[in-house]
Every structure is written in structure tokens, then in C-alpha cells.
Design a protein around this motif. Structure first.
Motif, PDB file in Angstrom:
ATOM      1  N   ILE A  52       0.841  -1.204   0.000  1.00 48.48           N
ATOM      2  CA  ILE A  52       0.000   0.000   0.000  1.00 48.48           C
ATOM      3  C   ILE A  52       0.872   1.248   0.000  1.00 48.48           C
ATOM      4  CG2 ILE A  52      -1.577   1.332   1.466  1.00 48.48           C
ATOM      5  CD1 ILE A  52      -2.833  -1.459   2.224  1.00 48.48           C
ATOM      6  N   GLU A  53       1.906   1.246   0.814  1.00 47.12           N
ATOM      7  CA  GLU A  53       2.825   2.388   0.860  1.00 47.12           C
ATOM      8  C   GLU A  53       3.514   2.555  -0.492  1.00 47.12           C
ATOM      9  OE1 GLU A  53       6.866   3.865   3.171  1.00 47.12           O
ATOM     10  OE2 GLU A  53       5.754   2.157   3.973  1.00 47.12           O
ATOM     11  N   LEU A  54       4.002   1.448  -1.053  1.00 46.91           N
ATOM     12  CA  LEU A  54       4.688   1.493  -2.349  1.00 46.91           C
ATOM     13  C   LEU A  54       3.757   1.963  -3.467  1.00 46.91           C
ATOM     14  CD1 LEU A  54       7.416   0.883  -3.677  1.00 46.91           C
ATOM     15  CD2 LEU A  54       6.580  -1.424  -4.098  1.00 46.91           C
ATOM     16  N   ALA A  55       2.467   1.634  -3.349  1.00 43.85           N
ATOM     17  CA  ALA A  55       1.482   2.030  -4.362  1.00 43.85           C
ATOM     18  C   ALA A  55       1.127   3.511  -4.280  1.00 43.85           C
ATOM     19  CB  ALA A  55       0.218   1.177  -4.225  1.00 43.85           C
ATOM     20  N   GLY A  56       1.676   4.208  -3.301  1.00 50.39           N
ATOM     21  CA  GLY A  56       1.465   5.645  -3.218  1.00 50.39           C
ATOM     22  C   GLY A  56       0.338   6.091  -2.313  1.00 50.39           C
ATOM     23  N   SER A  57      -0.117   5.222  -1.436  1.00 53.16           N
ATOM     24  CA  SER A  57      -1.177   5.612  -0.513  1.00 53.16           C
ATOM     25  C   SER A  57      -0.709   6.772   0.360  1.00 53.16           C
ATOM     26  CB  SER A  57      -1.567   4.425   0.363  1.00 53.16           C
ATOM     27  OG  SER A  57      -2.533   4.805   1.316  1.00 53.16           O
ATOM     28  N   SER A  58      -1.610   7.735   0.557  1.00 60.38           N
ATOM     29  CA  SER A  58      -1.274   8.858   1.428  1.00 60.38           C
ATOM     30  C   SER A  58      -2.075   8.834   2.720  1.00 60.38           C
ATOM     31  CB  SER A  58      -1.498  10.181   0.693  1.00 60.38           C
ATOM     32  OG  SER A  58      -2.844  10.307   0.291  1.00 60.38           O
ATOM     33  N   ARG A  59      -3.094   7.972   2.778  1.00 64.76           N
ATOM     34  CA  ARG A  59      -3.877   7.858   4.014  1.00 64.76           C
ATOM     35  C   ARG A  59      -4.661   6.554   3.996  1.00 64.76           C
ATOM     36  NH1 ARG A  59      -9.061   8.537   2.821  1.00 64.76           N
ATOM     37  NH2 ARG A  59      -9.592   9.684   0.945  1.00 64.76           N
ATOM     38  N   VAL A  60      -4.988   6.072   5.158  1.00 68.65           N
ATOM     39  CA  VAL A  60      -5.809   4.869   5.288  1.00 68.65           C
ATOM     40  C   VAL A  60      -7.153   5.120   4.624  1.00 68.65           C
ATOM     41  CG1 VAL A  60      -6.973   3.362   6.951  1.00 68.65           C
ATOM     42  CG2 VAL A  60      -4.660   4.172   7.418  1.00 68.65           C
ATOM     43  N   ASP A  66      -7.556   0.868  -0.534  1.00 71.09           N
ATOM     44  CA  ASP A  66      -8.728   0.032  -0.814  1.00 71.09           C
ATOM     45  C   ASP A  66      -8.457  -1.002  -1.895  1.00 71.09           C
ATOM     46  OD1 ASP A  66     -10.210   1.296   1.145  1.00 71.09           O
ATOM     47  OD2 ASP A  66     -11.221   2.647  -0.262  1.00 71.09           O
ATOM     48  N   ARG A  67      -7.595  -0.676  -2.854  1.00 75.17           N
ATOM     49  CA  ARG A  67      -7.276  -1.599  -3.943  1.00 75.17           C
ATOM     50  C   ARG A  67      -6.509  -2.820  -3.444  1.00 75.17           C
ATOM     51  NH1 ARG A  67      -2.862  -2.049  -7.585  1.00 75.17           N
ATOM     52  NH2 ARG A  67      -1.897  -0.144  -6.806  1.00 75.17           N
ATOM     53  N   ILE A  68      -5.768  -2.665  -2.348  1.00 73.24           N
ATOM     54  CA  ILE A  68      -4.854  -3.720  -1.900  1.00 73.24           C
ATOM     55  C   ILE A  68      -5.269  -4.369  -0.583  1.00 73.24           C
ATOM     56  CG2 ILE A  68      -2.474  -4.145  -1.131  1.00 73.24           C
ATOM     57  CD1 ILE A  68      -1.653  -1.890  -3.138  1.00 73.24           C
ATOM     58  N   PHE A  69      -5.745  -3.602   0.393  1.00 75.49           N
ATOM     59  CA  PHE A  69      -5.854  -4.086   1.777  1.00 75.49           C
ATOM     60  C   PHE A  69      -6.690  -5.353   1.919  1.00 75.49           C
ATOM     61  CE2 PHE A  69      -7.317  -4.049   6.208  1.00 75.49           C
ATOM     62  CZ  PHE A  69      -6.090  -4.015   6.847  1.00 75.49           C
ATOM     63  N   HIS A  70      -7.962  -5.319   1.596  1.00 68.91           N
ATOM     64  CA  HIS A  70      -8.790  -6.512   1.761  1.00 68.91           C
ATOM     65  C   HIS A  70      -8.530  -7.569   0.691  1.00 68.91           C
ATOM     66  CE1 HIS A  70     -10.969  -5.501   5.347  1.00 68.91           C
ATOM     67  NE2 HIS A  70     -11.220  -4.302   4.868  1.00 68.91           N
TER      68      HIS A  70
END
Length: 117
Positions: A52-60, A66-70
Motif C-alpha cells: 500500500i505504501e509502495l502504491a502511493g497511498s497517502s492515508r488509510v 482500498d485496492r490492496i488491503f482486503h
């Protein structure tokens, strides 16, 4: 057994970083106990959060999150033998339990109930 530890991540945290970290710590503590009992514990968070961090997420809860977590937890569960459900209310963790049962996998709610490896 390879056991997915499922518990609350965001539930009840208001996305407070300290509370999120405490939830990850609780899952990791349960994973350590499973490891010490001879099992292979996994958490979706351990795999998802770095991606998620590598994908550029800036906030939960943003798009990359959402694309990765679940989805990563769902894919991981397909390869697990069982789920250990810990902690309090969590729609995501409850979904993992439902998916595990639908796949005929064991679901545990107490470390003491898990057979020794």
C-alpha cells in the motif's frame, strides 16, 4: 498449519496511527504464539501495508489502500488452512471468517483451541 490471524485493523480507531499500530501489534503477538506452537502464522497487514505504501497511498482508506488491503487478505486466505479470529468488532475480520468457513477451513477464536503442530 498455515493460519491467518484476522482481527480489527481500522475498527474503532478513527484511523489514529497509534491505535492502528496497536491492532497490528495484537495480531503479531497472536502470530508469535502460533509460531511458537509450530504453526506458520500470517497476517494480511504484513503483506498489504508495505505494498500500500509502495502504491502511493497517502492515508488509510484512499484508493491504493482500498485496492490492496482486503483483496490481499482474501487471496492469502485461499492458501491458508485456518483462521484465528482475535479482537473486537471488525467487518473485515468477520468477512475472513465467513470466507474461511465457505472454503471449509477451520476457524478458531482462542489460541488454546488450536491443536499443537
Amino acid at each position: 498449519m498455515m493460519i491467518l490471524v484476522a482481527g480489527p485493523y481500522r475498527s474503532g480507531t478513527g484511523d489514529d496511527p497509534a491505535k492502528l499500530a496497536a491492532n497490528v501489534h495484537a495480531m503479531n503477538a497472536a502470530a508469535l504464539e502460533l509460531f511458537d506452537a509450530g504453526h506458520l502464522p500470517v497476517t494480511g497487514e504484513a503483506l498489504a501495508l508495505p505494498l500500500i505504501e509502495l502504491a502511493g497511498s497517502s492515508r488509510v482508506g484512499d484508493g491504493p489502500f482500498d485496492r490492496i488491503f482486503h483483496p490481499i487478505a482474501e487471496r492469502l486466505l485461499e492458501r491458508c488452512d485456518a483462521v484465528l479470529r482475535i479482537g473486537g468488532p471488525s467487518a473485515g475480520a468477520d468477512a475472513m471468517v465467513e470466507q474461511a468457513r465457505a472454503q471449509g477451513k477451520s476457524v478458531f477464536t482462542d489460541l488454546a483451541g488450536i491443536p499443537a503442530a
